[in-house]
Design a protein around this motif. Structure first.
Motif, PDB file in Angstrom:
ATOM      1  N   VAL A  55       0.770  -1.218  -0.102  1.00  0.00           N
ATOM      2  CA  VAL A  55      -0.002  -0.034   0.037  1.00  0.00           C
ATOM      3  C   VAL A  55       1.006   1.005   0.139  1.00  0.00           C
ATOM      4  CG1 VAL A  55      -2.164  -1.149   1.340  1.00  0.00           C
ATOM      5  CG2 VAL A  55      -0.038   0.134   2.505  1.00  0.00           C
ATOM      6  N   ARG A  56       0.262   2.436  -0.484  1.00  0.00           N
ATOM      7  CA  ARG A  56       0.638   3.753  -0.064  1.00  0.00           C
ATOM      8  C   ARG A  56       0.907   4.120   1.183  1.00  0.00           C
ATOM      9  NH1 ARG A  56       2.008   6.215  -4.749  1.00  0.00           N
ATOM     10  NH2 ARG A  56       0.480   5.234  -5.845  1.00  0.00           N
ATOM     11  N   GLU A  57       1.813   5.136   1.488  1.00  0.00           N
ATOM     12  CA  GLU A  57       2.135   5.293   2.896  1.00  0.00           C
ATOM     13  C   GLU A  57       1.011   5.845   3.847  1.00  0.00           C
ATOM     14  OE1 GLU A  57       5.484   8.296   5.394  1.00  0.00           O
ATOM     15  OE2 GLU A  57       4.787   8.899   3.162  1.00  0.00           O
ATOM     16  N   LYS A  58      -0.012   6.515   3.028  1.00  0.00           N
ATOM     17  CA  LYS A  58      -1.328   6.916   4.059  1.00  0.00           C
ATOM     18  C   LYS A  58      -2.302   5.758   4.534  1.00  0.00           C
ATOM     19  CE  LYS A  58      -3.958   7.989  -0.113  1.00  0.00           C
ATOM     20  NZ  LYS A  58      -4.493   9.067  -0.884  1.00  0.00           N
ATOM     21  N   LEU A  59      -1.813   4.594   3.766  1.00  0.00           N
ATOM     22  CA  LEU A  59      -2.820   3.448   4.250  1.00  0.00           C
ATOM     23  C   LEU A  59      -1.891   2.697   5.277  1.00  0.00           C
ATOM     24  CD1 LEU A  59      -4.362   2.601   0.396  1.00  0.00           C
ATOM     25  CD2 LEU A  59      -5.576   3.284   2.471  1.00  0.00           C
ATOM     26  N   GLU A  60      -0.781   2.697   5.484  1.00  0.00           N
ATOM     27  CA  GLU A  60       0.057   1.795   6.188  1.00  0.00           C
ATOM     28  C   GLU A  60      -0.458   1.848   7.740  1.00  0.00           C
ATOM     29  OE1 GLU A  60       4.673   1.101   7.795  1.00  0.00           O
ATOM     30  OE2 GLU A  60       4.071   3.038   6.722  1.00  0.00           O
ATOM     31  N   PRO A  61      -1.019   2.579   8.235  1.00  0.00           N
ATOM     32  CA  PRO A  61      -1.589   2.390   9.876  1.00  0.00           C
ATOM     33  C   PRO A  61      -2.741   1.521   9.913  1.00  0.00           C
ATOM     34  CG  PRO A  61      -1.264   4.837   9.114  1.00  0.00           C
ATOM     35  CD  PRO A  61      -1.172   4.016   8.067  1.00  0.00           C
ATOM     36  N   PHE A  62      -3.526   1.095   8.681  1.00  0.00           N
ATOM     37  CA  PHE A  62      -4.621   0.536   8.672  1.00  0.00           C
ATOM     38  C   PHE A  62      -4.121  -1.230   8.250  1.00  0.00           C
ATOM     39  CE2 PHE A  62      -5.627   4.651   7.136  1.00  0.00           C
ATOM     40  CZ  PHE A  62      -6.254   4.881   8.224  1.00  0.00           C
ATOM     41  N   LEU A  63      -3.099  -1.397   8.030  1.00  0.00           N
ATOM     42  CA  LEU A  63      -2.718  -2.673   7.840  1.00  0.00           C
ATOM     43  C   LEU A  63      -2.837  -3.793   8.545  1.00  0.00           C
ATOM     44  CD1 LEU A  63       0.582  -2.156   5.954  1.00  0.00           C
ATOM     45  CD2 LEU A  63      -1.478  -3.016   4.926  1.00  0.00           C
ATOM     46  N   PRO A  64      -2.907  -5.051   8.442  1.00  0.00           N
ATOM     47  CA  PRO A  64      -3.174  -6.319   9.554  1.00  0.00           C
ATOM     48  C   PRO A  64      -1.961  -6.147  10.435  1.00  0.00           C
ATOM     49  CG  PRO A  64      -3.520  -6.964   7.361  1.00  0.00           C
ATOM     50  CD  PRO A  64      -2.970  -5.855   7.127  1.00  0.00           C
ATOM     51  N   VAL A  65      -2.329  -6.456  11.671  1.00  0.00           N
ATOM     52  CA  VAL A  65      -1.164  -6.957  12.740  1.00  0.00           C
ATOM     53  C   VAL A  65      -1.026  -8.238  13.033  1.00  0.00           C
ATOM     54  CG1 VAL A  65      -1.434  -4.654  14.044  1.00  0.00           C
ATOM     55  CG2 VAL A  65      -3.038  -6.805  14.348  1.00  0.00           C
ATOM     56  N   PRO A  66      -0.026  -8.815  13.299  1.00  0.00           N
ATOM     57  CA  PRO A  66       1.490  -7.978  13.603  1.00  0.00           C
ATOM     58  C   PRO A  66       1.965  -7.604  12.281  1.00  0.00           C
ATOM     59  CG  PRO A  66       1.768 -10.326  13.961  1.00  0.00           C
ATOM     60  CD  PRO A  66       0.172 -10.187  13.777  1.00  0.00           C
ATOM     61  N   ALA A  67       2.758  -6.463  12.240  1.00  0.00           N
ATOM     62  CA  ALA A  67       3.824  -5.905  11.192  1.00  0.00           C
ATOM     63  C   ALA A  67       4.877  -6.436  11.457  1.00  0.00           C
ATOM     64  CB  ALA A  67       3.731  -4.588  11.177  1.00  0.00           C
ATOM     65  N   VAL A  68       5.944  -7.046  10.576  1.00  0.00           N
ATOM     66  CA  VAL A  68       7.082  -7.320  10.537  1.00  0.00           C
ATOM     67  C   VAL A  68       8.115  -6.403  10.587  1.00  0.00           C
ATOM     68  CG1 VAL A  68       8.946  -8.994   9.898  1.00  0.00           C
ATOM     69  CG2 VAL A  68       6.392  -9.647   9.994  1.00  0.00           C
ATOM     70  N   VAL A  69       8.724  -5.695  11.481  1.00  0.00           N
ATOM     71  CA  VAL A  69       9.590  -4.612  11.661  1.00  0.00           C
ATOM     72  C   VAL A  69      11.087  -4.966  12.070  1.00  0.00           C
ATOM     73  CG1 VAL A  69       7.514  -3.096  11.876  1.00  0.00           C
ATOM     74  CG2 VAL A  69       8.939  -4.024  13.773  1.00  0.00           C
ATOM     75  N   ARG A  70      11.756  -4.039  11.490  1.00  0.00           N
ATOM     76  CA  ARG A  70      13.304  -4.091  11.849  1.00  0.00           C
ATOM     77  C   ARG A  70      13.620  -2.971  12.917  1.00  0.00           C
ATOM     78  NH1 ARG A  70      18.304  -4.616   7.294  1.00  0.00           N
ATOM     79  NH2 ARG A  70      19.976  -4.647   8.963  1.00  0.00           N
ATOM     80  N   ASP A  71      14.309  -3.395  13.734  1.00  0.00           N
ATOM     81  CA  ASP A  71      15.060  -2.508  14.730  1.00  0.00           C
ATOM     82  C   ASP A  71      16.714  -2.807  14.796  1.00  0.00           C
ATOM     83  OD1 ASP A  71      12.716  -1.465  15.633  1.00  0.00           O
ATOM     84  OD2 ASP A  71      12.394  -2.709  17.222  1.00  0.00           O
ATOM     85  N   GLY A  72      17.216  -2.034  14.082  1.00  0.00           N
ATOM     86  CA  GLY A  72      18.619  -1.944  14.047  1.00  0.00           C
ATOM     87  C   GLY A  72      18.877  -3.380  13.264  1.00  0.00           C
ATOM     88  N   ASP A  73      19.629  -4.268  14.062  1.00  0.00           N
ATOM     89  CA  ASP A  73      19.929  -5.566  13.502  1.00  0.00           C
ATOM     90  C   ASP A  73      19.030  -6.801  13.856  1.00  0.00           C
ATOM     91  OD1 ASP A  73      22.219  -4.591  12.059  1.00  0.00           O
ATOM     92  OD2 ASP A  73      23.392  -4.763  14.222  1.00  0.00           O
ATOM     93  N   ASP A 122       1.436  -2.895  18.143  1.00  0.00           N
ATOM     94  CA  ASP A 122       0.962  -1.543  18.470  1.00  0.00           C
ATOM     95  C   ASP A 122       0.522  -0.617  17.213  1.00  0.00           C
ATOM     96  OD1 ASP A 122       0.244   0.578  19.914  1.00  0.00           O
ATOM     97  OD2 ASP A 122       2.293   1.239  20.464  1.00  0.00           O
ATOM     98  N   ARG A 123      -0.608  -1.400  16.584  1.00  0.00           N
ATOM     99  CA  ARG A 123      -1.054  -0.310  15.467  1.00  0.00           C
ATOM    100  C   ARG A 123      -2.628  -0.156  15.620  1.00  0.00           C
ATOM    101  NH1 ARG A 123       2.464  -0.944  10.980  1.00  0.00           N
ATOM    102  NH2 ARG A 123       4.589  -1.132  11.768  1.00  0.00           N
ATOM    103  N   PRO A 124      -2.887   1.077  16.462  1.00  0.00           N
ATOM    104  CA  PRO A 124      -4.232   1.391  16.973  1.00  0.00           C
ATOM    105  C   PRO A 124      -5.233   1.464  15.759  1.00  0.00           C
ATOM    106  CG  PRO A 124      -2.653   3.106  17.449  1.00  0.00           C
ATOM    107  CD  PRO A 124      -1.894   1.975  16.814  1.00  0.00           C
ATOM    108  N   LYS A 125      -4.864   1.777  14.645  1.00  0.00           N
ATOM    109  CA  LYS A 125      -5.696   1.946  13.433  1.00  0.00           C
ATOM    110  C   LYS A 125      -5.899   0.810  12.806  1.00  0.00           C
ATOM    111  CE  LYS A 125      -5.495   6.924  13.017  1.00  0.00           C
ATOM    112  NZ  LYS A 125      -5.087   8.215  12.171  1.00  0.00           N
ATOM    113  N   SER A 126      -5.093  -0.226  12.836  1.00  0.00           N
ATOM    114  CA  SER A 126      -5.331  -1.590  12.115  1.00  0.00           C
ATOM    115  C   SER A 126      -6.482  -2.154  12.115  1.00  0.00           C
ATOM    116  CB  SER A 126      -4.093  -2.671  12.871  1.00  0.00           C
ATOM    117  OG  SER A 126      -4.301  -3.928  12.350  1.00  0.00           O
ATOM    118  N   ILE A 127      -6.651  -3.019  10.776  1.00  0.00           N
ATOM    119  CA  ILE A 127      -8.026  -3.525  10.712  1.00  0.00           C
ATOM    120  C   ILE A 127      -8.123  -4.970  11.474  1.00  0.00           C
ATOM    121  CG2 ILE A 127      -8.529  -2.625   8.550  1.00  0.00           C
ATOM    122  CD1 ILE A 127      -7.526  -5.088   7.183  1.00  0.00           C
ATOM    123  N   GLY A 128      -6.954  -5.299  12.196  1.00  0.00           N
ATOM    124  CA  GLY A 128      -6.886  -6.198  12.762  1.00  0.00           C
ATOM    125  C   GLY A 128      -6.149  -7.454  12.025  1.00  0.00           C
ATOM    126  N   LYS A 129      -6.304  -8.926  12.456  1.00  0.00           N
ATOM    127  CA  LYS A 129      -5.869  -9.988  11.784  1.00  0.00           C
ATOM    128  C   LYS A 129      -6.851 -10.373  10.710  1.00  0.00           C
ATOM    129  CE  LYS A 129      -2.421 -12.350  14.945  1.00  0.00           C
ATOM    130  NZ  LYS A 129      -2.326 -13.731  15.419  1.00  0.00           N
TER     131      LYS A 129
END
Length: 499
Positions: free
Chosen positions: A283-301, A308-315
């Motif tokens: 999706v485009r950036e403005k739709l990212e907050p609504f993506l399903p959770v959980p999101a796979v993210v990177r923190d450093g290595d 923690d995505r309060p606007k997510s549509i859920g699973k």
């Protein structure tokens, strides 16, 4: 070929189970059988031979050419299967702590990054289990977005093309939207005038496949995107035909805001028989907050799952999605590396090679350069010789080929939709051409042969209407009703009208 029940002999066994001195399990009275089940009784060799013989009657991409238009059926490299069976992937439990699943999380994160680049968009969720679920997820994202900006009640209509895959209108209905179709013009594009007249303040978005199911790239896509964006609407890209443009053009650059990608088509995950598949959503950036959770993210290595995505549509699916599919598709993509566009270039080349060879023997509804697939028509064969697209498809089975998609898109009468993919060599394409040309000749010389086809397969021509209405799905032992007189006068072809 006899059924297992017909081969059964009383007292024969395929195995002998050990006997233990344990009390019998207590089964509730209302769940107990009145008498033992009538199961077939065979020795193990006969059982093995039976199922081995059944397997030889299956047709798949490993046994022959599968030109099933709009559903990319390509070779699945065996190295992908070796990789997915590595213990660190195969034996990983969905509840494994993140610290012990870093390799899997990194693979998913890197696959997301690749799909974002392929789509030309900003964020990705791998969770949807198939393209159809990706469609529904995309429409749920649309609804969440419009509700967030205060237009949820206003935006109630989704527009689709009259050439759309059948899942598009189904997804629209499931998502609670109204459906409106736009016509196809004489060159196989969306009719821009018809489209402009239907887009208004109540339009939530467009669902479009580009290239379309006609195998044609829409020449007006930038204008189409402007019409919707000027109306405040969103554009959804059905990625079923991404195999035509991967690495060449990007849906995000065309103006699309949401894309689903069929991993089991474009990126060589085996599919069929109901699964498995994968339908990641990008999706485009403005739709990212609504993506399903959980999101796979990177923190450093390190990598983690972000809930923690309060606007997510859920699973939309359990856990993070079909992980084995991710491994196979990631391996396929990495095998190509920066040369990934060669996949699509070869698919387009193969399709246009077949089109050039067959265009004189069959009708060509839209005389344009095709993409990864193309649509021919058997309407002249039907008019001159009474031979339909169904007859052509059935006869192809005698030549050892799986039939292409027929009678779709609905805008083409007697349609034959053909997709060779990039994994077929020229020799295989030439042999397919010879078969198609031979069938066109048979239509003129021996049309009755095509009406009886297939003649060399284990199952001959079926009455498809009767088979659908009077399905026999269980063995009747001593009760075998004679349904031969119940066929009626309706020809099986009638079932294809409006299919």
């Amino acid at each position: 070929m006899e059924l297992l029940y017909e081969k059964s002999k009383a007292g024969r066994r395929a195995a002998t189970l050990p006997s233990y001195d344990l009390p019998a399990a207590e089964v509730p009275e209302d769940l107990r059988r009145a008498e033992p089940p009538r199961l077939p009784e065979l020795a193990e060799p006969e059982l093995v031979r039976h199922f081995t013989e059944l397997s030889t009657r299956n047709f798949g991409i490993d046994t022959g050419f599968y030109p099933l238009g709009s559903c990319t059926m390509k070779h699945n490299p065996r190295v992908n299967e070796r990789i997915v069976m590595l213990p660190g992937f195969k034996d990983l439990h969905p509840h494994q702590e993140e610290e012990g699943a870093q390799g899997a999380l990194e693979l998913m994160w890197r696959l997301q990054e690749i799909l974002e680049e392929v789509a030309g968009l900003d964020a990705c969720s791998l969770q949807p289990a198939a393209g159809s679920q990706g469609e529904l997820t995309g429409l749920m994202l649309m609804r969440a977005y419009f509700e967030d900006i205060g237009e949820g009640d206003q935006r109630d209509t989704i527009i689709t093309a009259d050439t759309a895959h059948g899942t598009n209108p189904a997804s629209v209905t499931m998502a609670g939207y109204k459906l409106e179709k736009v016509a196809t013009d004489a060159r196989g594009n969306l009719d821009v005038d018809d489209l402009r007249a239907k887009v208004n303040e109540r339009t939530a978005g467009l669902m479009l496949t580009n290239p379309s199911t006609l195998g044609l790239f829409d020449e007006n896509i930038e204008e189409v995107a402007k019409i919707f964006h000027d109306a405040g609407s969103l554009l959804y890209y059905d990625g079923a035909n991404l195999n035509a443009v991967c690495g060449i053009s990007r849906p995000g650059d065309m103006g699309f805001d949401i894309v689903h990608i069929n991993l089991h088509k474009t990126f060589s995950q085996p599919h069929g028989g109901g699964g498995p598949g994968g339908g990641p959503i990008v999706v485009r950036e403005k739709l990212e907050p609504f993506l399903p959770v959980p999101a796979v993210v990177r923190d450093g290595d390190t990598f983690r799952l972000d809930h923690d995505r309060p606007k997510s549509i859920g699973k939309v699916r359990g856990f993070t999605g079909p992980f084995g599919v991710f491994v196979r598709s990631y391996a396929y993509i990495r095998a190509y590396g920066p040369a990934l566009r060669e996949m699509s270039e070869t698919a387009v080349l193969n399709a246009n090679y077949l089109l050039a060879k067959l265009r004189d023997a069959y009708d060509l509804p839209y005389d344009r350069l095709a993409m990864h697939e193309f649509v021919l028509s058997a309407r002249t064969l039907k008019r001159d010789h009474g031979i339909t697209a169904l007859d052509v498809a059935k006869r192809l089975m005698d030549y050892g080929y799986h039939p292409p998609t027929i009678y779709f898109p609905l805008v083409v009468p007697e349609a034959l939709m053909i997709e060779p993919t990039e994994t077929e060599p020229k020799e295989r394409l030439d042999a397919f051409v010879e078969a198609m040309l031979a069938i066109a000749g048979e239509a003129a010389e021996t049309p009755e042969l095509l009406k009886e086809a297939p003649t060399s397969r284990p199952v001959r021509r079926l009455d498809e209407v009767k088979a659908a209405k009077r399905a026999v799905v269980k063995y009747g032992f001593d009760e075998h009703p004679d349904l031969s007189a119940d066929a009626g006068d309706v020809r099986q072809l009638e079932a294809q009208k409006g299919a």
